[in-house]
Design a protein around this motif. Structure first.
Motif, PDB file in Angstrom:
ATOM      1  N   ARG A 142      18.669 -29.272  16.579  1.00  0.00           N
ATOM      2  CA  ARG A 142      19.758 -28.750  17.418  1.00  0.00           C
ATOM      3  C   ARG A 142      19.287 -28.713  18.868  1.00  0.00           C
ATOM      4  NH1 ARG A 142      24.017 -26.009  14.635  1.00  0.00           N
ATOM      5  NH2 ARG A 142      23.387 -25.572  12.505  1.00  0.00           N
ATOM      6  N   VAL A 143      20.109 -29.260  19.743  1.00  0.00           N
ATOM      7  CA  VAL A 143      19.791 -29.306  21.167  1.00  0.00           C
ATOM      8  C   VAL A 143      19.517 -27.892  21.694  1.00  0.00           C
ATOM      9  CG1 VAL A 143      20.745 -29.783  23.455  1.00  0.00           C
ATOM     10  CG2 VAL A 143      21.041 -31.438  21.605  1.00  0.00           C
ATOM     11  N   SER A 144      20.372 -26.951  21.356  1.00  0.00           N
ATOM     12  CA  SER A 144      20.218 -25.585  21.872  1.00  0.00           C
ATOM     13  C   SER A 144      18.892 -24.973  21.449  1.00  0.00           C
ATOM     14  CB  SER A 144      21.376 -24.700  21.410  1.00  0.00           C
ATOM     15  OG  SER A 144      21.426 -24.638  19.990  1.00  0.00           O
ATOM     16  N   GLU A 145      18.445 -25.234  20.229  1.00  0.00           N
ATOM     17  CA  GLU A 145      17.190 -24.668  19.740  1.00  0.00           C
ATOM     18  C   GLU A 145      15.984 -25.301  20.426  1.00  0.00           C
ATOM     19  OE1 GLU A 145      17.323 -25.078  15.487  1.00  0.00           O
ATOM     20  OE2 GLU A 145      18.870 -23.537  15.281  1.00  0.00           O
ATOM     21  N   VAL A 146      16.038 -26.616  20.645  1.00  0.00           N
ATOM     22  CA  VAL A 146      14.929 -27.296  21.320  1.00  0.00           C
ATOM     23  C   VAL A 146      14.841 -26.831  22.772  1.00  0.00           C
ATOM     24  CG1 VAL A 146      14.033 -29.534  22.100  1.00  0.00           C
ATOM     25  CG2 VAL A 146      14.992 -29.304  19.795  1.00  0.00           C
ATOM     26  N   LEU A 147      15.983 -26.729  23.447  1.00  0.00           N
ATOM     27  CA  LEU A 147      15.969 -26.280  24.837  1.00  0.00           C
ATOM     28  C   LEU A 147      15.488 -24.841  24.957  1.00  0.00           C
ATOM     29  CD1 LEU A 147      19.248 -27.932  26.183  1.00  0.00           C
ATOM     30  CD2 LEU A 147      16.894 -28.756  26.369  1.00  0.00           C
ATOM     31  N   LYS A 148      15.866 -23.983  24.009  1.00  0.00           N
ATOM     32  CA  LYS A 148      15.372 -22.598  24.011  1.00  0.00           C
ATOM     33  C   LYS A 148      13.864 -22.582  23.780  1.00  0.00           C
ATOM     34  CE  LYS A 148      15.908 -18.056  21.851  1.00  0.00           C
ATOM     35  NZ  LYS A 148      14.541 -17.724  22.149  1.00  0.00           N
ATOM     36  N   TRP A 149      13.379 -23.398  22.849  1.00  0.00           N
ATOM     37  CA  TRP A 149      11.944 -23.474  22.575  1.00  0.00           C
ATOM     38  C   TRP A 149      11.204 -23.882  23.845  1.00  0.00           C
ATOM     39  CZ3 TRP A 149       8.319 -27.357  22.852  1.00  0.00           C
ATOM     40  CH2 TRP A 149       7.089 -27.097  22.257  1.00  0.00           C
ATOM     41  N   LEU A 150      11.729 -24.880  24.550  1.00  0.00           N
ATOM     42  CA  LEU A 150      11.114 -25.323  25.812  1.00  0.00           C
ATOM     43  C   LEU A 150      11.119 -24.193  26.849  1.00  0.00           C
ATOM     44  CD1 LEU A 150      12.565 -28.925  26.148  1.00  0.00           C
ATOM     45  CD2 LEU A 150      10.137 -28.325  25.981  1.00  0.00           C
ATOM     46  N   ALA A 151      12.237 -23.494  26.982  1.00  0.00           N
ATOM     47  CA  ALA A 151      12.338 -22.409  27.962  1.00  0.00           C
ATOM     48  C   ALA A 151      11.382 -21.267  27.637  1.00  0.00           C
ATOM     49  CB  ALA A 151      13.780 -21.895  28.013  1.00  0.00           C
ATOM     50  N   ASP A 152      11.224 -20.971  26.356  1.00  0.00           N
ATOM     51  CA  ASP A 152      10.354 -19.878  25.922  1.00  0.00           C
ATOM     52  C   ASP A 152       8.874 -20.197  26.166  1.00  0.00           C
ATOM     53  OD1 ASP A 152      12.575 -18.449  25.161  1.00  0.00           O
ATOM     54  OD2 ASP A 152      12.288 -18.788  23.005  1.00  0.00           O
ATOM     55  N   ARG A 153       8.543 -21.463  26.261  1.00  0.00           N
ATOM     56  CA  ARG A 153       7.154 -21.856  26.508  1.00  0.00           C
ATOM     57  C   ARG A 153       6.754 -21.548  27.949  1.00  0.00           C
ATOM     58  NH1 ARG A 153       5.637 -27.635  25.107  1.00  0.00           N
ATOM     59  NH2 ARG A 153       3.611 -26.789  25.578  1.00  0.00           N
ATOM     60  N   GLY A 154       7.773 -21.416  28.805  1.00  0.00           N
ATOM     61  CA  GLY A 154       7.535 -21.038  30.199  1.00  0.00           C
ATOM     62  C   GLY A 154       6.971 -22.120  30.967  1.00  0.00           C
TER      63      GLY A 154
END
Length: 64
Positions: free
Chosen positions: A52-64
């Motif tokens: 899911r695009v939203s989950e991958v983008l959230k994962w990227l954002a959470d990595r900082g």
């Protein structure tokens, strides 16, 4: 990058490109539950899968 799948999924190749991670690294992280789940896109158990695009983008954002 814009997901090509109209339901909002990245393919494994697209996920590798956007995260700069290898296929093997992503697979290991999914198994360890430290990366979003690889989800089936069809009812066929051997059919296409995606992230899911939203989950991958959230994962990227959470990595900082």
């Amino acid at each position: 990058m814009i997901a090509r799948d109209p339901r909002g999924f990245f393919s494994m190749k697209e996920t590798c490109e956007i995260t700069s991670l290898s296929r093997g690294t992503i697979t290991r992280m999914v198994e360890r539950e430290t990366f979003p789940e690889y989800r089936p896109l069809t009812d066929d158990p051997n059919g296409r899968k995606g992230f899911r695009v939203s989950e991958v983008l959230k994962w990227l954002a959470d990595r900082g």
